[in-house]
Design an enzyme around this catalytic site. Structure first.
Site, PDB file in Angstrom:
ATOM      1  N   ASP A   1      -4.945 -10.833  -0.042  1.00 17.31           N
ATOM      2  CA  ASP A   1      -3.248 -11.279  -0.064  1.00 17.31           C
ATOM      3  C   ASP A   1      -2.861 -11.101  -1.027  1.00 17.31           C
ATOM      4  OD1 ASP A   1      -1.403 -13.089   1.359  1.00 17.31           O
ATOM      5  OD2 ASP A   1      -1.652 -14.662   0.491  1.00 17.31           O
ATOM      6  N   HIS A   2      -1.349 -10.430  -0.999  1.00 17.05           N
ATOM      7  CA  HIS A   2      -0.775 -10.428  -2.571  1.00 17.05           C
ATOM      8  C   HIS A   2      -0.849  -9.525  -3.531  1.00 17.05           C
ATOM      9  CE1 HIS A   2       1.395 -13.929  -0.882  1.00 17.05           C
ATOM     10  NE2 HIS A   2       2.386 -13.304  -1.110  1.00 17.05           N
TER      11      HIS A   2
ATOM     12  N   GLU B   1      -0.840  -4.304  12.079  1.00 15.77           N
ATOM     13  CA  GLU B   1       0.375  -3.631  10.772  1.00 15.77           C
ATOM     14  C   GLU B   1       1.766  -4.324  10.578  1.00 15.77           C
ATOM     15  OE1 GLU B   1      -0.613  -0.203   8.123  1.00 15.77           O
ATOM     16  OE2 GLU B   1       0.623   0.808   9.454  1.00 15.77           O
TER      17      GLU B   1
ATOM     18  N   CYS C   1       5.578   6.307   4.046  1.00 17.50           N
ATOM     19  CA  CYS C   1       4.277   5.704   3.744  1.00 17.50           C
ATOM     20  C   CYS C   1       3.643   6.235   2.360  1.00 17.50           C
ATOM     21  CB  CYS C   1       2.791   5.705   4.945  1.00 17.50           C
ATOM     22  SG  CYS C   1       3.666   5.004   6.098  1.00 17.50           S
TER      23      CYS C   1
ATOM     24  N   HIS D   1       3.541  -4.481   4.153  1.00  8.76           N
ATOM     25  CA  HIS D   1       3.097  -4.942   5.143  1.00  8.76           C
ATOM     26  C   HIS D   1       2.873  -6.664   5.535  1.00  8.76           C
ATOM     27  CE1 HIS D   1       3.506  -1.488   7.223  1.00  8.76           C
ATOM     28  NE2 HIS D   1       2.634  -0.867   5.702  1.00  8.76           N
TER      29      HIS D   1
ATOM     30  N   HIS E   1       4.378  -0.289  -0.291  1.00  9.76           N
ATOM     31  CA  HIS E   1       5.717  -0.565   0.110  1.00  9.76           C
ATOM     32  C   HIS E   1       5.074  -1.666   0.567  1.00  9.76           C
ATOM     33  CE1 HIS E   1       3.753   2.426   2.916  1.00  9.76           C
ATOM     34  NE2 HIS E   1       4.153   1.289   3.747  1.00  9.76           N
TER      35      HIS E   1
ATOM     36  N   HIS F   1       0.758  -1.355  -0.159  1.00 11.90           N
ATOM     37  CA  HIS F   1       0.403  -0.508   0.090  1.00 11.90           C
ATOM     38  C   HIS F   1       0.688   1.377   0.349  1.00 11.90           C
ATOM     39  CE1 HIS F   1      -0.353   0.976   4.196  1.00 11.90           C
ATOM     40  NE2 HIS F   1       0.762   1.022   4.150  1.00 11.90           N
TER      41      HIS F   1
HETATM   42 NI    NI Z   1       2.498   1.370   5.461  1.00 13.56          NI
END
Ligand code: NI
Length: 138
Positions: free
Chosen positions: A83-84, A128, A37, A45, A43, A18
């Site tokens: 997911d992914h 997170e 961010c 998580h 990037h 995200h």
């Molecule tokens: Ni982030």
């Protein structure tokens, strides 16, 4: 007489990319508010999700909820969706909603809530990072 109320938990993980930004703000303002961010190229998580279901023990089965069914629900509603994935680009839920931990935990709660019997209370916790997590409802 009612059965004792017990909380049953199921954990899962999913990986998503995200970035945090508002389309209606300049790049400078996004960088100022969201820092790293807001990096243009996203990037990732490794999110961890704890789902808590509270209900009375069913005297017939001894279960609050069949955890296999709860797991299937989480797989279908959360993992398959996020997911992914790139939350900003791939997921309509975040087309116009900043994918912060706060917003993600509310979205996940509402997806599960819509499919879960009203006889259960539901609370969702989203990790997170090891140190940052969010919970809804409070
Ligand atoms: Ni982030």
């Amino acid at each position: 007489m009612s059965s004792p109320k017990v909380a049953a938990f199921r954990k899962t993980t999913f990986n998503s990319a995200h970035k945090l930004y508002r389309k209606d703000w300049s790049d400078e303002k996004n960088k100022e508010v969201f820092g790293l961010c807001a990096n243009e190229h996203y990037h990732g998580h490794n999110y961890r999700l704890d789902v808590k279901v509270v209900g009375e023990i069913d005297p017939e089965t001894g279960y609050v909820i069949d955890l296999k069914l709860l797991n299937d629900l989480i797989e279908n509603e959360v993992k398959e969706r996020f997911d992914h994935k790139n939350l900003n680009l791939d997921c309509p839920e975040f087309k116009d909603l900043n994918p912060t931990g706060e917003n993600i935990v509310v979205v996940i709660h509402n997806l599960l809530r819509a499919k879960l019997s009203t006889k259960y209370e539901l609370q969702v916790r989203l990790w997170e990072t090891e140190r940052n997590y969010f919970e809804y409802p409070v």
